[in-house]
Motif scaffolding. Structure first.
Motif, mmCIF file in Angstrom:
data_model
loop_
_atom_site.group_PDB
_atom_site.id
_atom_site.type_symbol
_atom_site.label_atom_id
_atom_site.label_comp_id
_atom_site.label_asym_id
_atom_site.label_seq_id
_atom_site.Cartn_x
_atom_site.Cartn_y
_atom_site.Cartn_z
ATOM 1 N N ARG A 1 0.832 -1.208 0.000
ATOM 2 C CA ARG A 1 0.000 0.000 0.000
ATOM 3 C C ARG A 1 0.862 1.253 0.000
ATOM 4 O O ARG A 1 2.006 1.238 0.451
ATOM 5 N N SER A 2 0.268 2.386 -0.457
ATOM 6 C CA SER A 2 0.972 3.662 -0.340
ATOM 7 C C SER A 2 0.876 4.113 1.091
ATOM 8 O O SER A 2 0.044 3.618 1.863
ATOM 9 N N LEU A 3 1.735 5.075 1.436
ATOM 10 C CA LEU A 3 1.710 5.606 2.797
ATOM 11 C C LEU A 3 0.334 6.187 3.116
ATOM 12 O O LEU A 3 -0.183 6.078 4.225
ATOM 13 N N ASP B 1 -2.490 5.227 1.940
ATOM 14 C CA ASP B 1 -3.434 4.130 2.225
ATOM 15 C C ASP B 1 -3.299 3.674 3.670
ATOM 16 O O ASP B 1 -4.293 3.446 4.364
ATOM 17 N N SER B 2 -2.048 3.530 4.077
ATOM 18 C CA SER B 2 -1.821 3.100 5.463
ATOM 19 C C SER B 2 -2.454 4.088 6.415
ATOM 20 O O SER B 2 -3.085 3.708 7.405
ATOM 21 N N GLU B 3 -2.262 5.350 6.113
ATOM 22 C CA GLU B 3 -2.772 6.378 7.030
ATOM 23 C C GLU B 3 -4.296 6.320 7.098
ATOM 24 O O GLU B 3 -4.871 6.340 8.192
ATOM 25 N N SER B 4 -4.938 6.213 5.944
ATOM 26 C CA SER B 4 -6.405 6.229 6.005
ATOM 27 C C SER B 4 -6.933 4.961 6.673
ATOM 28 O O SER B 4 -7.928 4.977 7.386
ATOM 29 N N SER C 1 -0.677 -6.852 9.152
ATOM 30 C CA SER C 1 -0.599 -5.739 8.189
ATOM 31 C C SER C 1 -0.839 -4.394 8.868
ATOM 32 O O SER C 1 -0.272 -3.373 8.475
ATOM 33 N N LEU C 2 -1.637 -4.401 9.934
ATOM 34 C CA LEU C 2 -1.836 -3.140 10.659
ATOM 35 C C LEU C 2 -0.576 -2.702 11.394
ATOM 36 O O LEU C 2 -0.258 -1.517 11.473
ATOM 37 N N CYS C 3 0.132 -3.690 11.962
ATOM 38 C CA CYS C 3 1.412 -3.353 12.605
ATOM 39 C C CYS C 3 2.336 -2.710 11.571
ATOM 40 O O CYS C 3 3.037 -1.735 11.827
ATOM 41 N N TRP C 4 2.318 -3.312 10.413
ATOM 42 C CA TRP C 4 3.174 -2.815 9.320
ATOM 43 C C TRP C 4 2.784 -1.377 8.972
ATOM 44 O O TRP C 4 3.633 -0.486 8.873
ATOM 45 N N ASP C 5 1.487 -1.148 8.811
ATOM 46 C CA ASP C 5 1.015 0.205 8.481
ATOM 47 C C ASP C 5 1.434 1.202 9.554
ATOM 48 O O ASP C 5 1.915 2.303 9.265
ATOM 49 N N ALA C 6 1.229 0.804 10.817
ATOM 50 C CA ALA C 6 1.557 1.728 11.908
ATOM 51 C C ALA C 6 3.046 2.032 11.903
ATOM 52 O O ALA C 6 3.470 3.187 12.057
ATOM 53 N N LEU C 7 3.826 0.984 11.681
ATOM 54 C CA LEU C 7 5.272 1.165 11.702
ATOM 55 C C LEU C 7 5.736 2.082 10.561
ATOM 56 O O LEU C 7 6.636 2.906 10.730
ATOM 57 N N ARG C 8 5.113 1.954 9.416
ATOM 58 C CA ARG C 8 5.460 2.817 8.276
ATOM 59 C C ARG C 8 5.210 4.274 8.630
ATOM 60 O O ARG C 8 6.031 5.149 8.364
ATOM 61 N N LEU C 9 4.043 4.516 9.256
ATOM 62 C CA LEU C 9 3.721 5.908 9.580
ATOM 63 C C LEU C 9 4.656 6.458 10.637
ATOM 64 O O LEU C 9 4.937 7.637 10.698
ATOM 65 N N GLU D 1 11.746 1.048 2.846
ATOM 66 C CA GLU D 1 10.974 1.647 3.938
ATOM 67 C C GLU D 1 11.656 1.467 5.281
ATOM 68 O O GLU D 1 11.606 2.334 6.136
ATOM 69 N N PHE D 2 12.259 0.323 5.465
ATOM 70 C CA PHE D 2 12.879 0.021 6.762
ATOM 71 C C PHE D 2 14.333 -0.326 6.513
ATOM 72 O O PHE D 2 14.705 -1.478 6.337
ATOM 73 N N SER D 3 15.148 0.734 6.556
ATOM 74 C CA SER D 3 16.516 0.514 6.088
ATOM 75 C C SER D 3 17.295 -0.406 7.029
ATOM 76 O O SER D 3 18.299 -0.975 6.645
#
Ligand code: SF4
Lengths: 974, 287
Positions: A3-5, A7-10, B160-168, B265-267
């Motif tokens: 996903r794009s960033l 997407d993650s945010e939303s 996948s939510l952990c992943w999303d949170a970590l990206r942000l 994303e996660f160097s």
């Protein structure tokens, strides 16, 4: 995750919005939404998920924070019968058990224990426990022992048993069980040997309580749904502080918090009575009169559940047999019911029991108001104390049966429906012989073996024993008339070889030929299941260090490899012994102890339990698979499994068509079928009614045109009227009634009082817990409770010693003057008065004594109190108590109830100040008097020769641990 | 480095990390939380499989020199609680504890922004960055990559939510770069050492779960005994060394490729790649 960033945010935003909304709702209800990780640390039990690696700070290292790592391995408490779950904390560094706490995965105990559960650690670390097999070196009872190998002991015992079997002396093999703690393993071993050699402690324990239930329902215990009850009615001195203590007490507590009322009938102020809404302290033995006055109130005021009674009582049989002149319809039955109980008024019950009639009425109103949410329980105590005590139990069930509170939510279930006994790998057939020493012809209706009469029956020349096992049992101390047991065991002509299977020393083991060390709760395998709520569960007892070693890669094939010293477990012991009895399989024994996976090899414990868990426990394999475990691994990890929740009223179950091939229905609606019994996986014992004359098996009962499962009784219904009792010589007792006890006022001589001897303390368990230092510190003595009015009358103060005299002897004790007991009655607790003959032997609660014999006189003379001593445990040098009470059971003659066979414990005694030469703890017994009392009680019986309606020794449908074949059940020629 | 988030996003991330923490604690899960996170029908056995059996989420397992729970890496993480003056939980390095702490920090961050309290804000932001950069990014991406592979289906949204949170939470450019690792090829010269190596993610760069071992064993026709991961590994290596090594190599390759595709994303995953490539060499050396 491409996903794009954005997407993650939303996605995060969307989910956060939902979470916030839900959180607000939950918080508004006053609940906590996120438990948070701190909740894990503060939880009352380590969550299951962390059992493999549980870390705690070592309290002894404080203030330094030293971490200790544990493997938490579940097992089952082996102290009382409740079989609560325990968690052994095995220190990963030392490989030793550091402590025991509750197992939250256990559905019965739910993580809770009484003091005796965690005190298991004292039992396994007791410096004086028996660690190796011992054989006596001198004459029996002379107290010298030497260590022998297991092989030597096994070979000797096996060869004696083998010879007895070959020479057709099967009745000379007997195994006497104290705490079973398991469901039928030993019985099946004996069945595999083809002997009827099972003996139990039940007739000094709960037979009468069971009989009352069994005659009604074909199942022999109550399973009260306390947690959901509106009214809880307990007729037991120690029930909720002794037997089934923890699982019941926690549910009663919950019910009280909900507003349920608790009524306790107990002459003595028990711990439970102190928490009751009504404590009724009756004159002992009048409990049935009280029950009947409550029943009568319900009957006369038409407060009973009419439909339930009409549909489920066998009232038609009663009308036909007892009132053939009356219309056989329900209204006439009700009329007769009113008639038969009309004299049991509150005034009558009051005059018998000494309890105010107004109070009885008040209680009756509350009981009647509970309707189907009336949970009652009875076990030992009143039922076990009195001649006719089984009618106390039967009249209590009458109240439940009137209210329709049988197998209802908040009511009382028959135990077998709340119990699960999975079918094992082998079920050997029942024996072809009948043992007259345990099931004598005088007691055809006895619920269990007439165990406590054994010395008397052998003294009468009715038989002898070649090999006698006492397994976690101490009859010299526990049974009435212990001196008769000492006399028996000292006579090698009568008992060829006595083997004590015990974890600790006890009074009886002292007279053994072999003392073989058996494991405690964390050192043995067993499977248990008990009725504690409306559900079914099994609990696994396991040698926790064996499991720990196995998980760490060690190959353990014998529990002795993991246990201290050479302590063994019984399962492996019995398998090994059976192989040695029948090494080549020619006796047909070995095949029941052989591996199915590897024929020709011994059955291993893992295979034995693995088979059960894989094949006989519905839902367990699936639950295990969900965790990626085998069923055995699941039980090793969780320790317990709930097979079923909410079993409900099984008697209302419709019989499926497949079971109804070639049926017949008798005139009372009992349905018989030709369809063979579907293979059962739950072997929980119940009554087993006879087939019809054409050999069809009973399958159910017709009620209002519906074919329903009913009860395992001859009629298929609840037997208000027991045709069995009527046909076997007790027509006068065939419906619930009141039998005046042997200690009824009318039967006492002047100045006699009643001694209540059966009550237990919540922190001890017979003699088995005596090596628990924590428990001993709390409770180690047993003064005689005496009311201030009696103390004044007898001019007794608490600094005096008193003599308590029975029909056969006396003991010298200390009085405790208290209003916790009613005037005219004294009470002395169980567990105490332990003794030993060997001054060198160490013990925390045993005084050293000598035994003096002269003709029929027997005397136990105290020599010295227990002394602190040096051992690997510094606490043995610190214990401070010297007063260990008195062994009261020695002066109780045998009192076998002629119907249930129960020993009736209450005693008519006189109490007086001790004589100047009397010594505290001294006991005197006259054996001649002991024999006379036995003969007198024997005369009250109605033997099978004169009563049996069909030439059998005992009604075949009644439960029996081993059930000899039909042929063996026939009466011998006179 | 001291950049703060938008206060609304802070609260949202705080809410979500709290919920993710609840799941990782693997105790009874509230139905409302399971629903909100989209974990349909998640059962206790699923939690057990992921968080107990296969991938216990303790940072120390993935960061320590011996692959065990506790020890120095746990002690280091405890420091952050002490620095904040909050009680150190029983398992300070468990993901459940770390996410719970992160959630508190994010809420504190939102409050400081809303209160306009600059000094407080920059301290909170710094704490958050230490927590994320030093104690989460160092292992959690690699952990999640393995979790995608072995998590029971009902938990896939958790991963996948952990992943999303970590990206942000982690602007890639700001994560620390790979560190040099000392991996001496000739140290691993016997089976015991090989097993130690393979079960120490900080050295081998790979995460080998019990489920992986079971899957591989089944593929090569072996039954798996019960026991700890080390015991099971020993057993299969002894029984079928070649077939098993081959499959493990394939698994390592797969992990390397998964790491590489996420390094943008996660160097920090670069370090995992280096180690995993070394592991391949060691394994072929052993053969
Ligand atoms: S009630 Fe107490 S003694 Fe009985 S099994 Fe439970 S913990 Fe053990």
């Amino acid at each position: 995750m491409t996903r794009s960033l954005g997407d993650s945010e939303s996605r995060i935003q969307r989910i956060a919005a939902v979470l916030s909304a839900r959180r607000e709702e939950v918080l508004a209800r006053g609940e906590r939404f996120y438990q948070g990780p701190s909740n894990i640390s503060l939880a009352s039990h380590p969550p299951f998920e962390r059992w493999d690696n549980w870390v705690e700070l070592d309290s002894a290292s404080w203030p330094e924070k030293r971490e200790r790592r544990f493997s938490l391995i579940p097992t089952t408490c082996f102290n009382c019968e409740s079989a609560c779950g325990l968690l052994a904390y095995v220190d990963k560094d030392t490989g030793r058990v550091a402590k025991f706490e509750g197992n939250p995965e256990h559905p019965g105990s739910r993580g809770k224990n009484c003091a005796k559960g965690p005190a298991t650690i004292n039992q396994i670390t007791d410096p004086d426990r028996i660690l190796y097999p011992l054989k006596r070196s001198k004459g029996r009872g002379q107290g010298e022992w030497h260590r022998v190998s297991w092989d030597e002991a096994l070979d000797d015992i096996a060869s004696r048993i083998r010879t007895a079997i070959i020479e057709d002396r099967k009745d000379e093999i007997m195994c006497h069980i104290g705490r079973p703690g398991e469901d039928g393993f030993t019985e099946r071993v004996l069945a595999s040997w083809g002997v009827d050699g099972h003996n139990s402690h039940t007739n000094v324990c709960s037979s009468a309580g069971r009989a009352g239930w069994h005659y009604w329902a074909g199942m022999d215990r109550p399973s009260a749904d306390f947690a959901n009850a509106d009214v809880i009615f307990l007729t037991s001195a120690h029930l909720e502080t002794g037997h089934y203590f923890n699982p019941h007490a926690q549910r009663i507590t919950e019910a009280r918090e909900r507003g349920a009322k608790v009524i306790v009938i107990d002459t003595r102020l028990s711990n439970t009575a102190t928490h009751a809404d009504w404590w009724l302290s009756p004159y002992p033995g009048t409990e049935a009169a009280i029950n009947l006055s409550i029943a009568n109130y319900i009957i006369q005021n038409d407060l009973f559940d009419r439909e339930f009674v009409r549909r489920w009582w066998n009232w038609e049989e009663w009308m036909e047999d007892v009132h053939p002149d009356k219309e056989a319809d329900f209204p006439s039955f009700v009329e007769q019911l009113k008639e038969v109980y009309k004299d049991f008024t509150f005034d009558y019950a009051s005059s018998e029991s000494g309890i105010d009639a107004k109070v009885l009425e008040e209680v009756a109103v509350v009981v009647a108001g509970a309707k189907s949410k009336f949970a009652s329980h009875i076990w030992r105590s009143a039922a076990a104390g009195n001649l006719g005590g089984w009618q106390i139990s039967r009249t209590l069930v009458l109240i439940n049966a009137l209210l329709g509170a049988i197998a209802t939510e908040g009511g009382t279930y028959p135990n077998a429906w709340n119990k699960f006994v999975p079918k094992p790998i082998y079920v050997p057939p029942h024996p072809e012989v009948w043992n007259d020493l345990t099931w004598p012809v005088e007691y055809p209706l006895s619920m269990n073996e007439m165990s406590f009469l054994l010395p008397h029956l052998i003294e009468q020349g009715r038989g002898k024993l070649e090999v006698y096992f006492a397994r976690v049992y101490n009859p010299v101390w526990t049974n009435p008339d212990g001196m008769s047991w000492i006399d028996l065991l000292l006579d090698q002509e009568k008992v060829g070889c006595y083997v004590a299977l015990t974890p600790t020393w006890n009074e009886t083991a002292y007279f053994a030929d072999y003392v073989l060390p058996m494991g405690h709760a964390s050192e043995r395998h067993d499977l248990a299941s008990y009725e504690q709520y409306d559900g079914q569960w099994i609990a696994f007892r396991q040698p926790v260090l064996r499991t720990f070693m196995g998980a760490n890669g060690e190959v353990v094939t014998d529990t002795r490899q993991a246990n201290p010293g050479e302590v063994w477990e019984e399962n492996e012991f019995w398998i090994e012994l059976s192989w040695r009895i029948d090494p080549d399989g020619s006796l047909g024994i070995r095949k029941y102890h052989e591996s199915q996976r590897n024929p020709g090899e011994k059955l291993s414990i893992d295979e034995y339990y693995g088979f059960i868990f894989e094949n006989s426990v519905p839902g367990l394999p699936q639950a295990a698979a969900r965790e990626g475990l085998s069923p055995l691994q699941y039980m090793q990890r969780h320790g317990a499994f709930e097979v079923k929740k909410k079993v409900g009223a099984l008697y209302e179950e419709e019989i499926p068509d497949q079971e109804l091939d070639g049926t017949s229905i008798n005139s009372k609606g009992r349905i018989f079928t030709r369809t063979p019994k579907p293979p059962a996986i739950n072997l929980a014992p119940t009554g087993d009614p006879d087939p019809d004359p054409e050999g069809r098996r009973p399958v159910g009962v017709e009620v209002d045109g519906r074919l329903l499962r009913g009860f395992p009784t001859p009629s298929g219904k609840l037997e208000f009227y027991s045709q069995t009792l009527a046909q076997w010589g007790w027509a006068d007792q065939a419906i619930p009634g009141y039998i005046k006890s042997h200690i009824h006022r009318e039967n006492l001589r002047e100045n006699e009082m009643v001694l209540i001897s059966t009550f237990r303390l919540p922190v001890q368990i017979h003699t088995r817990s005596a090596n628990s230092k924590w428990l001993d510190e709390i409770a180690h003595t047993n003064p005689v409770w005496i009311n201030p009015l009696d103390a004044k009358r007898l001019q007794i103060t608490e600094t005096d010693l008193i003599r308590v005299k029975s029909e056969i002897g006396y003991f010298v004790a200390k009085p405790w003057i208290t209003e916790g007991i009613r005037p005219g009655v004294v009470a002395c607790s169980h567990h105490m008065g332990r003794w030993k003959l060997d001054p060198e032997q160490n013990a925390l609660t045993m005084r050293t004594v000598t035994l003096q014999n002269s003709g029929d006189d027997r005397k136990l003379v105290p020599k010295s109190p227990p002394q602190p001593y040096k051992s690997s445990d510094p606490d043995t040098g610190r214990f401070w108590w010297k007063d260990v009470g008195v062994h009261q059971n020695l002066i109780f003659p045998v009192h076998p109830d002629p119907v249930s066979g129960m020993h009736c414990w209450h005693q008519a005694v006189s109490v007086e100040k001790a004589q100047p030469t009397d010594v505290y703890g001294e006991v005197y017994v006259d054996r001649r008097a002991s024999r006379e009392v036995f003969e007198r009680w024997l005369e009250m019986t109605r033997d099978a020769f004169s009563t049996s309606p069909d030439g059998t020794r005992r009604p075949r449908w009644l439960m029996r641990p081993l059930k000899p074949s039909k042929q063996a059940s026939l009466l011998p020629p006179r | 480095m001291t950049e703060s988030f938008d206060p609304v996003l802070c609260r949202q991330l705080g809410e979500v990390t709290s919920a993710l923490s609840e799941v990782a604690s693997a105790t009874e899960l509230r139905a409302e939380i399971a629903d909100a996170l989209g974990l349909p029908g998640v059962a206790r056995s699923d939690l057990y499989r992921l968080f107990i059996k296969d991938l216990p989420p303790f940072a120390s397992i993935y960061l320590s020199a011996d692959g065990n729970i506790g020890g120095d890496s746990q002690a280091v993480i405890s420091g952050i609680y002490r620095a904040l003056g909050v009680p150190v939980p029983n398992d300070p390095d468990h993901l459940s504890s770390l996410f719970a702490l992160l959630s508190q920090i994010l809420v504190a961050e939102a409050k400081s922004i809303e209160n306009g309290s600059e000094p407080e804000l920059s301290s909170v932001v710094r704490t958050r960055q230490v927590l994320v950069n030093d104690h989460l990014l160092t292992w959690l991406p690699a952990y999640l990559i393995s979790a995608i592979r072995v998590a029971p289906q009902p938990l896939s949204n958790w991963v996948s939510l952990c992943w999303d949170a970590l990206r942000l939470l982690s602007p890639p450019a700001e994560a620390p770069g790979p560190k040099d690792r000392e991996v001496c090829l000739d140290q691993v010269d016997n089976l015991a050492k090989l097993i130690d190596f393979l079960t120490t993610p900080s050295k081998s760069g790979i995460i080998l779960t019990l489920s992986d071992i079971e899957t591989i064993s089944t593929e090569i026709g072996l039954a798996v005994r019960a026991g700890t991961k080390r015991m099971v590994l020993k057993d299969v290596f002894l029984t079928e060394p070649e077939g098993f090594s081959e499959k493990v190599e394939a698994l390592i390759r797969r992990q390397i490729s998964d790491y590489i595709s996420a390094t943008a994303e996660f160097s920090y995953l670069d370090a995992w790649v280096v180690n995993a490539e070394n592991a391949l060499k060691i394994l072929s050396n052993c053969q």
